[in-house]
Design a protein around this motif. Structure first.
Motif, PDB file in Angstrom:
ATOM      1  N   UNK A 164       3.343  -2.621  15.260  1.00 58.93           N
ATOM      2  CA  UNK A 164       3.614  -1.288  15.811  1.00 58.93           C
ATOM      3  C   UNK A 164       4.627  -0.531  14.953  1.00 58.93           C
ATOM      4  N   UNK A 165       5.630  -1.263  14.451  1.00 62.43           N
ATOM      5  CA  UNK A 165       6.700  -0.592  13.694  1.00 62.43           C
ATOM      6  C   UNK A 165       6.151   0.041  12.409  1.00 62.43           C
ATOM      7  N   UNK A 166       5.281  -0.666  11.722  1.00 64.64           N
ATOM      8  CA  UNK A 166       4.711  -0.127  10.481  1.00 64.64           C
ATOM      9  C   UNK A 166       4.009   1.196  10.792  1.00 64.64           C
ATOM     10  N   UNK A 167       3.255   1.206  11.881  1.00 64.78           N
ATOM     11  CA  UNK A 167       2.511   2.419  12.214  1.00 64.78           C
ATOM     12  C   UNK A 167       3.443   3.532  12.734  1.00 64.78           C
ATOM     13  N   UNK A 168       4.438   3.154  13.501  1.00 62.94           N
ATOM     14  CA  UNK A 168       5.377   4.158  14.029  1.00 62.94           C
ATOM     15  C   UNK A 168       6.213   4.800  12.935  1.00 62.94           C
ATOM     16  N   UNK A 169       6.607   3.985  11.963  1.00 61.29           N
ATOM     17  CA  UNK A 169       7.426   4.523  10.859  1.00 61.29           C
ATOM     18  C   UNK A 169       6.618   5.339   9.860  1.00 61.29           C
ATOM     19  N   UNK A 170       5.304   5.219   9.928  1.00 63.41           N
ATOM     20  CA  UNK A 170       4.444   5.826   8.900  1.00 63.41           C
ATOM     21  C   UNK A 170       4.594   7.355   8.829  1.00 63.41           C
ATOM     22  N   UNK A 171       5.116   7.966   9.887  1.00 62.14           N
ATOM     23  CA  UNK A 171       5.313   9.427   9.893  1.00 62.14           C
ATOM     24  C   UNK A 171       6.507   9.850   9.036  1.00 62.14           C
ATOM     25  N   UNK A 172       7.336   8.868   8.612  1.00 58.20           N
ATOM     26  CA  UNK A 172       8.653   9.217   8.087  1.00 58.20           C
ATOM     27  C   UNK A 172       8.910   8.706   6.664  1.00 58.20           C
ATOM     28  N   UNK A 173       7.840   8.565   5.878  1.00 60.21           N
ATOM     29  CA  UNK A 173       7.943   8.216   4.449  1.00 60.21           C
ATOM     30  C   UNK A 173       8.761   6.951   4.178  1.00 60.21           C
ATOM     31  N   UNK A 174       8.416   5.834   4.812  1.00 59.50           N
ATOM     32  CA  UNK A 174       9.147   4.588   4.553  1.00 59.50           C
ATOM     33  C   UNK A 174       8.660   3.901   3.283  1.00 59.50           C
ATOM     34  N   UNK A 175       9.446   2.905   2.800  1.00 59.17           N
ATOM     35  CA  UNK A 175       8.965   1.909   1.838  1.00 59.17           C
ATOM     36  C   UNK A 175       9.187   0.560   2.504  1.00 59.17           C
ATOM     37  N   UNK A 176       8.213  -0.326   2.355  1.00 61.54           N
ATOM     38  CA  UNK A 176       8.319  -1.628   3.015  1.00 61.54           C
ATOM     39  C   UNK A 176       8.406  -2.762   2.011  1.00 61.54           C
ATOM     40  N   UNK A 177       9.249  -3.755   2.327  1.00 61.38           N
ATOM     41  CA  UNK A 177       9.211  -5.057   1.667  1.00 61.38           C
ATOM     42  C   UNK A 177       8.793  -6.060   2.733  1.00 61.38           C
ATOM     43  N   UNK A 178       7.688  -6.739   2.481  1.00 63.01           N
ATOM     44  CA  UNK A 178       7.174  -7.709   3.452  1.00 63.01           C
ATOM     45  C   UNK A 178       7.505  -9.116   2.947  1.00 63.01           C
ATOM     46  N   UNK A 179       8.430  -9.798   3.645  1.00 64.56           N
ATOM     47  CA  UNK A 179       8.872 -11.127   3.226  1.00 64.56           C
ATOM     48  C   UNK A 179       8.327 -12.154   4.220  1.00 64.56           C
ATOM     49  N   UNK A 180       7.409 -12.982   3.751  1.00 66.40           N
ATOM     50  CA  UNK A 180       6.780 -13.963   4.642  1.00 66.40           C
ATOM     51  C   UNK A 180       6.168 -15.074   3.812  1.00 66.40           C
ATOM     52  N   UNK A 181       6.072 -16.278   4.400  1.00 59.41           N
ATOM     53  CA  UNK A 181       5.274 -17.308   3.736  1.00 59.41           C
ATOM     54  C   UNK A 181       3.810 -16.856   3.725  1.00 59.41           C
ATOM     55  N   UNK A 182       3.069 -17.381   2.789  1.00 63.87           N
ATOM     56  CA  UNK A 182       1.679 -16.925   2.614  1.00 63.87           C
ATOM     57  C   UNK A 182       0.893 -16.944   3.935  1.00 63.87           C
ATOM     58  N   UNK A 183       1.108 -18.006   4.729  1.00 62.42           N
ATOM     59  CA  UNK A 183       0.349 -18.159   5.987  1.00 62.42           C
ATOM     60  C   UNK A 183       0.669 -17.055   6.988  1.00 62.42           C
ATOM     61  N   UNK A 184       1.845 -16.416   6.843  1.00 61.68           N
ATOM     62  CA  UNK A 184       2.270 -15.429   7.853  1.00 61.68           C
ATOM     63  C   UNK A 184       2.418 -14.031   7.256  1.00 61.68           C
TER      64      UNK A 184
END
Ligand code: CP
Length: 303
Positions: A164-184
């Motif tokens: 939900x957060x990715x979609x909610x923030x999408x209106x506001x020009x964010x940049x994301x770093x996604x830190x997760x093990x491959x499985x997640x």
């Protein structure tokens, strides 16, 4: 009736209106707006924050609450369908707040219910009121929602708050770093969503200093044990990333650490006293945001 099932049910203007209204509830949460209104909380999955903040939100607005926090005490344990449960409870309540383990359950409920539905979490899919309180908190701590760099750490596959957060923030020009093990790592559909919206993102398997030091918001998440069909797989990834106080030493002055909570071990308790830790204040904001959403869906004038 209008419901809030997916964060996309609110456009940018709606989100900003809710945040504005939540600010007035934070200044004064005790008002008489829900007199003679009954709200139902139907929780088919465990919760501390979401259910209690919704119920407190209603109580402080002088509404009444009915519902269950343990589906085993409801007739669903005798085999009653979700459809029949919603049809029954909508006879009694003006609004239904529901959490269910099945993705799509809240959307289904909203299609058959004569009263508004608020999705308090459906499986791994969506948790829209969590996102609204996250956005409120980001604005409160950063003074803007625009152009923030958000590092999201942990279970990006099953974490509905993340989706939900990715979609909610999408209106506001964010940049994301996604830190997760491959499985997640983040599912394809959210990568595609970012690409279609022109939102930059990077993926990392190491929780490196770089991922912390470039962030405005460090959003930690719990590995969602309850979504694993094979607990051996959970054991492999359960404590893969742990944030410790020392790891924040070169982070931005204005960094805030958020977490939708509950945490297990992914934030060491030595972080709690760091002024950059903001997850308990974040959770507190949930009540004000939920007051705003309830009033919005019931068409009540809060001004
Ligand atoms: N953040 C959140 O949804 O917490 P609960 O599961 O305690 O409601």
């Amino acid at each position: 009736p209008k419901s809030l099932v997916h964060i996309g049910d609110y456009d940018k203007e709606d989100i900003l209106r809710i945040l504005e209204s939540a600010k007035t509830f934070k200044e004064n949460p005790n008002r008489d707006l829900l007199q003679r209104k009954v709200c139902a909380t139907l929780f088919f999955e465990p919760s501390t924050r979401t259910r209690l903040s919704f119920e407190t939100a209603v109580n402080r607005l002088r509404g009444r609450i009915i519902g269950f926090s343990d589906a085993a005490t409801s007739s669903s344990s005798k085999g009653e369908s979700l459809k029949d449960t919603i049809m029954m409870v909508s006879n009694y309540a003006d609004l239904i707040i529901m959490r269910h383990y099945l993705e799509g359950s809240a959307r289904y409920a909203s299609e058959i219910s004569p009263v508004p539905i608020i999705n308090a979490g459906d499986g791994s899919n969506q948790h829209p009121t969590q996102t609204l309180l996250d956005l409120f908190t980001i604005y409160e701590t950063q003074g803007t929602l625009e152009n923030r760099t958000i590092t999201i750490v942990g279970d990006l596959k099953y974490g509905r708050a993340v989706h939900s957060l990715i979609q909610g923030l999408s209106h506001f020009h964010p940049s994301f770093n996604f830190v997760a093990p491959e499985e997640l790592q983040i599912p394809e559909k959210y990568k595609t969503f970012c690409e279609e919206k022109g939102i930059p993102y990077k993926m990392f398997s190491d929780f490196s200093p770089e991922t912390i030091n470039m962030a405005d918001i460090l959003y930690m998440t719990r590995v969602q044990k309850e979504r694993f069909t094979d607990l051996m797989e959970y054991e492999k990834v359960k404590n893969v990333y742990v944030l410790r106080n020392i790891m924040l030493k070169d982070s931005k002055e204005t960094l805030k650490v958020l977490h939708p909570l509950p945490r297990v071990k992914e934030i060491d308790q030595d972080v709690d006293t760091n002024p950059k830790a903001y997850y308990f204040q974040q959770a507190k904001n949930g009540m004000f945001v939920r007051q705003a959403v309830i009033c919005d869906l019931l068409g009540l004038d809060v001004d």
